[in-house]
Design an enzyme around this catalytic site. Structure first.
Site, PDB file in Angstrom:
ATOM      1  N   LYS A  55       0.794  -1.236   0.000  1.00  0.00           N
ATOM      2  CA  LYS A  55       0.000   0.000   0.000  1.00  0.00           C
ATOM      3  C   LYS A  55       0.828   1.289   0.000  1.00  0.00           C
ATOM      4  CE  LYS A  55      -3.443  -0.951  -0.581  1.00  0.00           C
ATOM      5  NZ  LYS A  55      -3.805  -1.549  -1.907  1.00  0.00           N
ATOM      6  N   LYS A 113       7.596  -7.472  -9.261  1.00  0.00           N
ATOM      7  CA  LYS A 113       7.116  -6.774  -8.060  1.00  0.00           C
ATOM      8  C   LYS A 113       7.367  -7.638  -6.832  1.00  0.00           C
ATOM      9  CE  LYS A 113       2.632  -6.101  -5.783  1.00  0.00           C
ATOM     10  NZ  LYS A 113       1.163  -6.000  -5.920  1.00  0.00           N
ATOM     11  N   THR A 114       7.714  -6.981  -5.731  1.00  0.00           N
ATOM     12  CA  THR A 114       7.794  -7.682  -4.449  1.00  0.00           C
ATOM     13  C   THR A 114       7.393  -6.749  -3.321  1.00  0.00           C
ATOM     14  OG1 THR A 114       9.173  -9.040  -3.013  1.00  0.00           O
ATOM     15  CG2 THR A 114      10.235  -7.114  -3.941  1.00  0.00           C
ATOM     16  N   HIS A 115       6.918  -7.361  -2.222  1.00  0.00           N
ATOM     17  CA  HIS A 115       6.725  -6.608  -0.972  1.00  0.00           C
ATOM     18  C   HIS A 115       7.677  -7.135   0.105  1.00  0.00           C
ATOM     19  CE1 HIS A 115       3.272  -4.472  -2.388  1.00  0.00           C
ATOM     20  NE2 HIS A 115       2.393  -5.430  -2.254  1.00  0.00           N
ATOM     21  N   ARG A 137       6.082   4.968   1.928  1.00  0.00           N
ATOM     22  CA  ARG A 137       4.984   5.900   2.218  1.00  0.00           C
ATOM     23  C   ARG A 137       4.943   6.127   3.724  1.00  0.00           C
ATOM     24  NH1 ARG A 137      -1.360   4.811   0.433  1.00  0.00           N
ATOM     25  NH2 ARG A 137      -2.035   6.977   0.666  1.00  0.00           N
ATOM     26  N   SER A 145      -4.329   2.833   4.702  1.00  0.00           N
ATOM     27  CA  SER A 145      -4.559   2.223   3.396  1.00  0.00           C
ATOM     28  C   SER A 145      -4.567   0.691   3.509  1.00  0.00           C
ATOM     29  CB  SER A 145      -3.474   2.685   2.423  1.00  0.00           C
ATOM     30  OG  SER A 145      -3.691   2.144   1.153  1.00  0.00           O
ATOM     31  N   TYR A 200       6.277   8.207  -1.609  1.00  0.00           N
ATOM     32  CA  TYR A 200       4.915   8.459  -2.124  1.00  0.00           C
ATOM     33  C   TYR A 200       4.588   9.948  -2.045  1.00  0.00           C
ATOM     34  CZ  TYR A 200      -0.245   7.960  -2.283  1.00  0.00           C
ATOM     35  OH  TYR A 200      -1.579   8.055  -2.593  1.00  0.00           O
ATOM     36  N   PHE A 236      -4.043   9.988 -10.161  1.00  0.00           N
ATOM     37  CA  PHE A 236      -4.999   9.161  -9.418  1.00  0.00           C
ATOM     38  C   PHE A 236      -6.338   9.067 -10.148  1.00  0.00           C
ATOM     39  CE2 PHE A 236      -8.375   8.596  -6.271  1.00  0.00           C
ATOM     40  CZ  PHE A 236      -7.968   7.415  -5.677  1.00  0.00           C
ATOM     41  N   MET A 263      -8.483   1.818  -5.681  1.00  0.00           N
ATOM     42  CA  MET A 263      -8.070   3.222  -5.794  1.00  0.00           C
ATOM     43  C   MET A 263      -8.960   3.992  -4.818  1.00  0.00           C
ATOM     44  SD  MET A 263      -5.750   3.676  -8.104  1.00  0.00           S
ATOM     45  CE  MET A 263      -4.949   2.542  -9.195  1.00  0.00           C
ATOM     46  N   GLY A 266      -5.965   7.964  -2.460  1.00  0.00           N
ATOM     47  CA  GLY A 266      -4.729   8.425  -3.099  1.00  0.00           C
ATOM     48  C   GLY A 266      -4.256   9.755  -2.551  1.00  0.00           C
TER      49      GLY A 266
END
Ligand code: A3P
Length: 302
Positions: A55, A113-115, A137, A145, A200, A236, A263, A266
């Protein structure tokens, strides 16, 4: 995934995915079941990896990167939904929906992609010198979020009440672990490896400037009008309406956007609509302790 497939996974409507620990970090059980395969994933030197805590602006960054790779060609970026364009290496909710298999089947150059926190990142990414874009963020908005996302996403545990989730987040008892350790771990790695560390809040404040940074990091050179086009397409409001970027192609049984849209807002500072005064004081005190040993700073208001 259809309801029938969910049933075969014991993931019925109103039921949630189980989680377990991988080296102290919570993960959905299907990921735990193939952890050795994930850990031994073989990155290629021309892979580009987008890494984030959940997020933090992953989807936004993916859209920007795709637009840069495709020289601002919107139609090319609409070739498939986000999760099919960018394999999510540790994600697996069924044998048919496995990021690792998707990555292995994808021709190079790949954007993945990875988290994962840095200590769980498959070592080959760093050994091969892959370029990595990390987006962080501020913790308060990230928490809010994530709470809404877990409410709408059956592939993650039920977040419980806001009060319970608030404590779980502070304790790192959420999937992909502690926000604090995640952002600090990647921050410490950024000077040793080719990692572009972004925020972010900067992307919200100066989108064109951050898009340019990403472009330069990727070794591309695009004209100003293309950068303007990318900024517009990845705003957004435009992404919220784009079915290839707003996750509306995922079945309602998994992501119920009537509970909370993917979404959602944002925004920077939405935490003020959720935190009580007491929670804010508790959060700030705890934050100071957890973030005292780092040079990393965030802004939670614009
Ligand atoms: P909110 O829930 O605060 O609205 P991720 O892609 O890592 O899952 O992050 C999702 C968060 O990024 C959501 O935050 C989503 O609204 C926000 N987001 C997605 N695209 C965005 C954009 N173009 N501009 C700003 N925020 C965006």
């Amino acid at each position: 995934m259809t309801l029938k497939e969910m049933k075969s996974l014991n993931l019925k409507r109103n039921e949630r995915m189980d989680v377990d620990y991988i080296k102290g970090i919570l993960q959905p059980t299907p990921t735990c079941a193939i952890w050795d395969k994930i850990w031994n994933f073989q990155a290629k030197s021309d892979d580009l990896l987008i890494s984030t805590y959940p997020k933090a602006g992953t989807t936004w960054t993916q859209e920007i990167v795709d637009m840069i790779q495709n020289d601002g060609n919107i139609e090319k970026c609409k070739r498939a939904p986000t999760h099919l364009r960018f394999p999510f290496i540790e994600w697996r909710i069924s044998s048919k929906d496995c990021g690792l298999d998707q990555a292995n089947a994808m021709p190079s150059p790949r954007t993945l992609k990875t988290h994962l926190p840095i200590q769980l990142l498959p070592p080959s990414f760093l050994e091969k010198g892959c370029k990595i874009i990390y987006v962080a963020r501020n913790a308060k908005d990230n928490l809010v979020s994530y709470y809404h996302f877990q409410k709408m996403n059956a592939a993650l545990p039920d977040p419980g009440t806001w009060k319970e989730y608030f404590e779980d987040f502070l304790d790192g008892k959420v999937c992909w672990g502690s926000w604090y350790d995640h952002v600090k771990g990647w921050w410490d790695a950024k000077d040793k490896y080719p990692i572009l560390y972004l925020f972010y809040e900067d992307m919200k404040k100066h989108p064109k400037c951050e898009i340019r940074k990403i472009m330069e990091f990727m070794g591309k050179n695009l004209d100003e009008d293309v950068l303007d086009k990318i900024m517009h397409h990845t705003s957004f409001d435009i992404m919220k309406k784009n079915p290839m970027a707003n996750y509306t192609t995922i079945s309602e049984e998994i992501m119920d956007q009537s509970v909370s849209p993917f979404m959602r807002k944002g925004a920077v500072g939405d935490w003020k609509n959720h935190f009580t005064v007491a929670q804010n004081e508790r959060f700030d005190e705890d934050y100071k302790k957890k973030m005292m040993n780092t040079s990393l700073t965030f802004c939670s208001n614009l």
